[in-house]
Scaffold this motif. Sequence first.
Motif, PDB file in Angstrom:
ATOM      1  N   PHE A  53       0.861  -1.186   0.000  1.00  0.00           N
ATOM      2  CA  PHE A  53       0.000   0.000   0.000  1.00  0.00           C
ATOM      3  C   PHE A  53       0.894   1.232   0.000  1.00  0.00           C
ATOM      4  CE2 PHE A  53      -2.484   2.767   3.214  1.00  0.00           C
ATOM      5  CZ  PHE A  53      -3.079   3.522   2.220  1.00  0.00           C
ATOM      6  N   ILE A  54       0.586   2.188  -0.869  1.00  0.00           N
ATOM      7  CA  ILE A  54       1.254   3.490  -0.826  1.00  0.00           C
ATOM      8  C   ILE A  54       0.187   4.579  -0.827  1.00  0.00           C
ATOM      9  CG2 ILE A  54       3.431   2.762  -1.867  1.00  0.00           C
ATOM     10  CD1 ILE A  54       2.441   3.902  -4.518  1.00  0.00           C
ATOM     11  N   GLU A  55       0.504   5.676  -0.173  1.00  0.00           N
ATOM     12  CA  GLU A  55      -0.465   6.763  -0.007  1.00  0.00           C
ATOM     13  C   GLU A  55       0.271   8.096   0.033  1.00  0.00           C
ATOM     14  OE1 GLU A  55      -3.890   8.254   3.226  1.00  0.00           O
ATOM     15  OE2 GLU A  55      -2.686   6.473   3.622  1.00  0.00           O
ATOM     16  N   HIS A  56      -0.417   9.133  -0.443  1.00  0.00           N
ATOM     17  CA  HIS A  56       0.123  10.489  -0.335  1.00  0.00           C
ATOM     18  C   HIS A  56      -0.031  10.972   1.113  1.00  0.00           C
ATOM     19  CE1 HIS A  56      -0.591  10.219  -4.652  1.00  0.00           C
ATOM     20  NE2 HIS A  56       0.150  11.282  -4.832  1.00  0.00           N
ATOM     21  N   ALA A  57       0.638  10.344   2.022  1.00  0.00           N
ATOM     22  CA  ALA A  57       0.604  10.757   3.424  1.00  0.00           C
ATOM     23  C   ALA A  57       1.679  11.821   3.610  1.00  0.00           C
ATOM     24  CB  ALA A  57       0.850   9.570   4.338  1.00  0.00           C
ATOM     25  N   GLY A  58       1.271  13.097   3.585  1.00  0.00           N
ATOM     26  CA  GLY A  58       2.270  14.158   3.508  1.00  0.00           C
ATOM     27  C   GLY A  58       3.027  13.979   2.200  1.00  0.00           C
ATOM     28  N   SER A  59       4.340  14.013   2.265  1.00  0.00           N
ATOM     29  CA  SER A  59       5.145  13.786   1.063  1.00  0.00           C
ATOM     30  C   SER A  59       5.864  12.443   1.146  1.00  0.00           C
ATOM     31  CB  SER A  59       6.140  14.935   0.868  1.00  0.00           C
ATOM     32  OG  SER A  59       6.853  15.185   2.054  1.00  0.00           O
ATOM     33  N   LEU A  60       5.198  11.467   1.748  1.00  0.00           N
ATOM     34  CA  LEU A  60       5.775  10.144   1.940  1.00  0.00           C
ATOM     35  C   LEU A  60       6.279   9.539   0.634  1.00  0.00           C
ATOM     36  CD1 LEU A  60       6.111   7.674   3.955  1.00  0.00           C
ATOM     37  CD2 LEU A  60       3.928   6.892   3.061  1.00  0.00           C
ATOM     38  N   ILE A  61       5.431   9.538  -0.396  1.00  0.00           N
ATOM     39  CA  ILE A  61       5.843   8.947  -1.668  1.00  0.00           C
ATOM     40  C   ILE A  61       6.938   9.785  -2.310  1.00  0.00           C
ATOM     41  CG2 ILE A  61       5.087   8.169  -3.934  1.00  0.00           C
ATOM     42  CD1 ILE A  61       2.295   7.856  -2.876  1.00  0.00           C
ATOM     43  N   TYR A  62       6.796  11.097  -2.245  1.00  0.00           N
ATOM     44  CA  TYR A  62       7.755  11.979  -2.916  1.00  0.00           C
ATOM     45  C   TYR A  62       9.152  11.840  -2.324  1.00  0.00           C
ATOM     46  CZ  TYR A  62       3.790  14.104  -5.251  1.00  0.00           C
ATOM     47  OH  TYR A  62       2.678  14.298  -6.027  1.00  0.00           O
ATOM     48  N   GLU A 515      -4.721  -2.789   4.569  1.00  0.00           N
ATOM     49  CA  GLU A 515      -3.863  -1.950   5.421  1.00  0.00           C
ATOM     50  C   GLU A 515      -3.540  -2.772   6.668  1.00  0.00           C
ATOM     51  OE1 GLU A 515      -4.811   2.096   6.407  1.00  0.00           O
ATOM     52  OE2 GLU A 515      -5.868   2.423   4.518  1.00  0.00           O
ATOM     53  N   TRP A 516      -2.252  -2.926   6.949  1.00  0.00           N
ATOM     54  CA  TRP A 516      -1.862  -3.622   8.176  1.00  0.00           C
ATOM     55  C   TRP A 516      -0.403  -3.318   8.485  1.00  0.00           C
ATOM     56  CZ3 TRP A 516       1.822  -7.607   8.726  1.00  0.00           C
ATOM     57  CH2 TRP A 516       2.325  -8.150   7.537  1.00  0.00           C
ATOM     58  N   ALA A 517      -0.086  -3.312   9.764  1.00  0.00           N
ATOM     59  CA  ALA A 517       1.299  -3.096  10.195  1.00  0.00           C
ATOM     60  C   ALA A 517       1.383  -3.280  11.705  1.00  0.00           C
ATOM     61  CB  ALA A 517       1.800  -1.713   9.808  1.00  0.00           C
ATOM     62  N   TYR A 518       2.589  -3.542  12.173  1.00  0.00           N
ATOM     63  CA  TYR A 518       2.892  -3.595  13.609  1.00  0.00           C
ATOM     64  C   TYR A 518       3.915  -2.502  13.859  1.00  0.00           C
ATOM     65  CZ  TYR A 518       3.351  -5.981  18.181  1.00  0.00           C
ATOM     66  OH  TYR A 518       3.312  -6.317  19.503  1.00  0.00           O
ATOM     67  N   SER A 519       3.501  -1.465  14.536  1.00  0.00           N
ATOM     68  CA  SER A 519       4.360  -0.303  14.739  1.00  0.00           C
ATOM     69  C   SER A 519       4.926  -0.305  16.151  1.00  0.00           C
ATOM     70  CB  SER A 519       3.558   0.988  14.513  1.00  0.00           C
ATOM     71  OG  SER A 519       4.289   2.112  14.949  1.00  0.00           O
ATOM     72  N   SER A 520       6.203   0.034  16.255  1.00  0.00           N
ATOM     73  CA  SER A 520       6.819   0.202  17.579  1.00  0.00           C
ATOM     74  C   SER A 520       6.860   1.673  17.947  1.00  0.00           C
ATOM     75  CB  SER A 520       8.232  -0.385  17.584  1.00  0.00           C
ATOM     76  OG  SER A 520       9.021   0.194  16.570  1.00  0.00           O
ATOM     77  N   ARG A 521       5.890   2.439  17.428  1.00  0.00           N
ATOM     78  CA  ARG A 521       5.821   3.870  17.677  1.00  0.00           C
ATOM     79  C   ARG A 521       5.860   4.149  19.173  1.00  0.00           C
ATOM     80  NH1 ARG A 521       0.691   6.803  15.269  1.00  0.00           N
ATOM     81  NH2 ARG A 521      -0.322   5.818  17.049  1.00  0.00           N
ATOM     82  N   GLY A 522       6.684   5.104  19.560  1.00  0.00           N
ATOM     83  CA  GLY A 522       6.797   5.470  20.962  1.00  0.00           C
ATOM     84  C   GLY A 522       8.046   4.955  21.621  1.00  0.00           C
ATOM     85  N   GLY A 523       8.778   4.047  20.946  1.00  0.00           N
ATOM     86  CA  GLY A 523      10.040   3.548  21.487  1.00  0.00           C
ATOM     87  C   GLY A 523       9.841   2.595  22.648  1.00  0.00           C
ATOM     88  N   PHE A 547      -8.572 -15.479   3.141  1.00  0.00           N
ATOM     89  CA  PHE A 547      -7.652 -14.351   2.944  1.00  0.00           C
ATOM     90  C   PHE A 547      -6.996 -14.482   1.573  1.00  0.00           C
ATOM     91  CE2 PHE A 547      -8.063 -15.017   7.476  1.00  0.00           C
ATOM     92  CZ  PHE A 547      -8.343 -13.730   7.930  1.00  0.00           C
ATOM     93  N   GLN A 548      -7.351 -13.576   0.665  1.00  0.00           N
ATOM     94  CA  GLN A 548      -6.874 -13.694  -0.705  1.00  0.00           C
ATOM     95  C   GLN A 548      -6.181 -12.438  -1.223  1.00  0.00           C
ATOM     96  OE1 GLN A 548      -9.793 -15.405  -3.341  1.00  0.00           O
ATOM     97  NE2 GLN A 548     -10.137 -17.166  -2.014  1.00  0.00           N
ATOM     98  N   MET A 549      -6.062 -11.440  -0.396  1.00  0.00           N
ATOM     99  CA  MET A 549      -5.325 -10.246  -0.794  1.00  0.00           C
ATOM    100  C   MET A 549      -4.932  -9.494   0.475  1.00  0.00           C
ATOM    101  SD  MET A 549      -6.409  -7.133  -3.426  1.00  0.00           S
ATOM    102  CE  MET A 549      -6.453  -8.197  -4.862  1.00  0.00           C
ATOM    103  N   ALA A 550      -3.853  -8.734   0.380  1.00  0.00           N
ATOM    104  CA  ALA A 550      -3.415  -7.893   1.493  1.00  0.00           C
ATOM    105  C   ALA A 550      -2.550  -6.779   0.919  1.00  0.00           C
ATOM    106  CB  ALA A 550      -2.643  -8.699   2.536  1.00  0.00           C
ATOM    107  N   ALA A 551      -2.393  -5.709   1.684  1.00  0.00           N
ATOM    108  CA  ALA A 551      -1.528  -4.601   1.266  1.00  0.00           C
ATOM    109  C   ALA A 551      -0.914  -3.987   2.514  1.00  0.00           C
ATOM    110  CB  ALA A 551      -2.316  -3.549   0.481  1.00  0.00           C
ATOM    111  N   TYR A 552       0.376  -4.155   2.628  1.00  0.00           N
ATOM    112  CA  TYR A 552       1.099  -3.717   3.827  1.00  0.00           C
ATOM    113  C   TYR A 552       1.285  -2.201   3.822  1.00  0.00           C
ATOM    114  CZ  TYR A 552       5.042  -2.970   6.971  1.00  0.00           C
ATOM    115  OH  TYR A 552       5.858  -2.508   7.965  1.00  0.00           O
ATOM    116  N   THR A 553       1.190  -1.594   5.000  1.00  0.00           N
ATOM    117  CA  THR A 553       1.356  -0.150   5.171  1.00  0.00           C
ATOM    118  C   THR A 553       2.739   0.173   5.745  1.00  0.00           C
ATOM    119  OG1 THR A 553      -0.999  -0.034   5.726  1.00  0.00           O
ATOM    120  CG2 THR A 553       0.337   1.895   6.217  1.00  0.00           C
ATOM    121  N   PHE A 554       3.573   0.875   5.021  1.00  0.00           N
ATOM    122  CA  PHE A 554       3.558   1.214   3.609  1.00  0.00           C
ATOM    123  C   PHE A 554       4.696   0.458   2.945  1.00  0.00           C
ATOM    124  CE2 PHE A 554       1.934   5.180   5.576  1.00  0.00           C
ATOM    125  CZ  PHE A 554       0.740   5.328   4.892  1.00  0.00           C
TER     126      PHE A 554
END
Length: 702
Positions: A53-62, A515-523, A547-554
Amino acid sequence: MLKPILQKTLALLFLVNALAAWAQSPAPVQAVIATVDATKTGPPISPYLYGQFIEHAGSLIYVNLWCEMLDDRKFYYDVMLKPAEDPNANQRGPDGFGPGGRRNVRPGRWNPIGSVDSVVMDTKNPFVGDHTPLIKLSGDERRGILQTGVNLTQGVTYNGRIRLAGGPGAKVSINLVWGTDADAVRQTVLLGDLSAGYKKMTFSFKAEHSGAAQFEIVGTGTGSFHVGAVSLMPADNLDGWRPDAIAALKSLRSGVYRFPGGNFVSAHEWRYAIGDPDKRPPIYDPVWRALQPNDIGTDEFMTMCKLLGVEPYITVNAGTGDEWSAAELVEYCNGSAFTTMGKKRAVNGHPEPYYVTFWGVGNEAWGFSYQYGAMRLNQFEYKHNQFAKAMKQVDPTITLIASGAMPDTMTGSKESLNLGTNLVPTYLSLADWTGGLLSNCFNNIDLISEHFYNYGNTHFSLAEGKQVPNDPREPVTDWMRRPANHIRIKYEEYKDYEKLVPQLAAHPKPLNIDEWAYSSRGGGVSYPVYPSYAWVFHEMFRHSDIFQMAAYTFATSLLSRDGTNVTLNANGLVFKIYRDHFGLIPVEVSGNSPQPKPTDPPGGEQPVVNAGSDTFPLDIVAAWTGDRRTLTVAAVNPTDAEQTLKLNITGANLAGKGTLWRLASTETNGQNPRISSSPVDSVPSLVTIPQFSINIYELQLK
């Protein structure tokens, strides 16, 4: 919100299970036995499970994938003196981004050269957008505009283009400058004669130094000139895309990419992002509160998919958008050059249809707290059906993906309380978003989109009705299992829907975890995440019919950049090792050591039965390759200790030859793992599985 008495009751009910789970923390006392019965197989594993998965989250792609070197290249903001340094400029807000997006593009990015009043923003005759800088000249005095902090690499060639208009007395040049005052190193390219109308001019530099340079557009002479748009990219760009990032992502063979959102899509007008990139208006994205130059639109995404060798999956705006706009986008992508929108695509340089198969109708329309265009379930059911009808009238062959949210998602997000009174919504109630879509949009759904996110330091407590800090005594296996538990709970809920919606069993609507992810946000998280990602794959493989499709973030978060070198990080290597070495036809695995019983009540993040095979503390899956000539067995050790595995394989006449592929670290904390391989000279029986490791055996038939 659960009432206090019910909260206390739930806590007491699960206290015994919690104590039992502490006793079942992994300890390498005896061998875990796993039995692989190669005669018992399931539906094929879809290659789309490895999607991104990709998204224009701010200028993430750019920042991560696009080659443009200049910020605000079409002058959304005024040219002005650089404002005083904002001490909070580089601090990220609650959304994880800085005030102006990841590149912090904000007023003052372009500054005047010469007197401040020599540059004015012309609103009467703008080249694109609301205004265009007009530079008034004064003889030999250097006047123009500049941008600092343009990071270049010595020896690299950079190509640019600029749209200029001006009188015959104006002489304009492009400069790159390193350093200041007498020590400055300057490279200059003189541009050709100007005209009253905008002319497209090109220029090229080979950088003499590395590091931050100053990019200048400078004029002398008489009269004035306009700068409509300007661009600077490395010469080796692939139609604007970074070749190093594309090469790394292509190696994953991800199957499918989802675009352009995510939350971004719910306020996105796709028509602004097609055609001549210099003439696409820059806009301020209200979702991520960041400048969008609109340089990456539908055509650029399709080019990227071609470069990566993946299928495109486009989500249409069902927030502020309507079915007419969505249908026109389908026609733009899939219509012949004789259709209205197909002709527009052809004029834009793409005469052949893109034949996009996968189309998502909106994003998280259930998100009242944050989603643009969110609405009540009964209203969105009508909207989904209108979109489906309009889009399939254009192309009846497309696969439509509904934007779902099962009770676990509605609970964990607490959006259930915006649609009802129960934190855990009752099936098929007004707060059961997926249930409503299945009940009232069934014939207009081919797949159902579901999302989940986990955070390394917190989890959702059903008893408290919110995210709470993890217990520091929590077993490592519980921490690692959390994302896989989301897959397990969605499997359980899907099976419940089969009982409540009778036609579902006869006409399945498979799940797409796009959309899926495991974030260690916060340290503060000391465990590596990659074993938990493998566990997610295992749980999807076990239920390959659902389960036949998925898209990881990001997709971009699977990359590491060290200077100019781009590589796959640990999580990216998980995708690679499974895509390259795990089979396609799942095989039954049983064992002698069931996963521990849950310590929390079901709902939110907790399924009725914990995710995993009966090989605790290991998790094991197996599969044949498509030609059934090789049996693959994957064993994940999510613990910080070696584990012993006794492997029994029945129903396959194996040659005793093969390869062991391993993703593991030499560091005690499991960080910085690498993929290695070693020959297998006999069918493995008693093996040692290293800590925090992923192990895939490829075993050939005789």
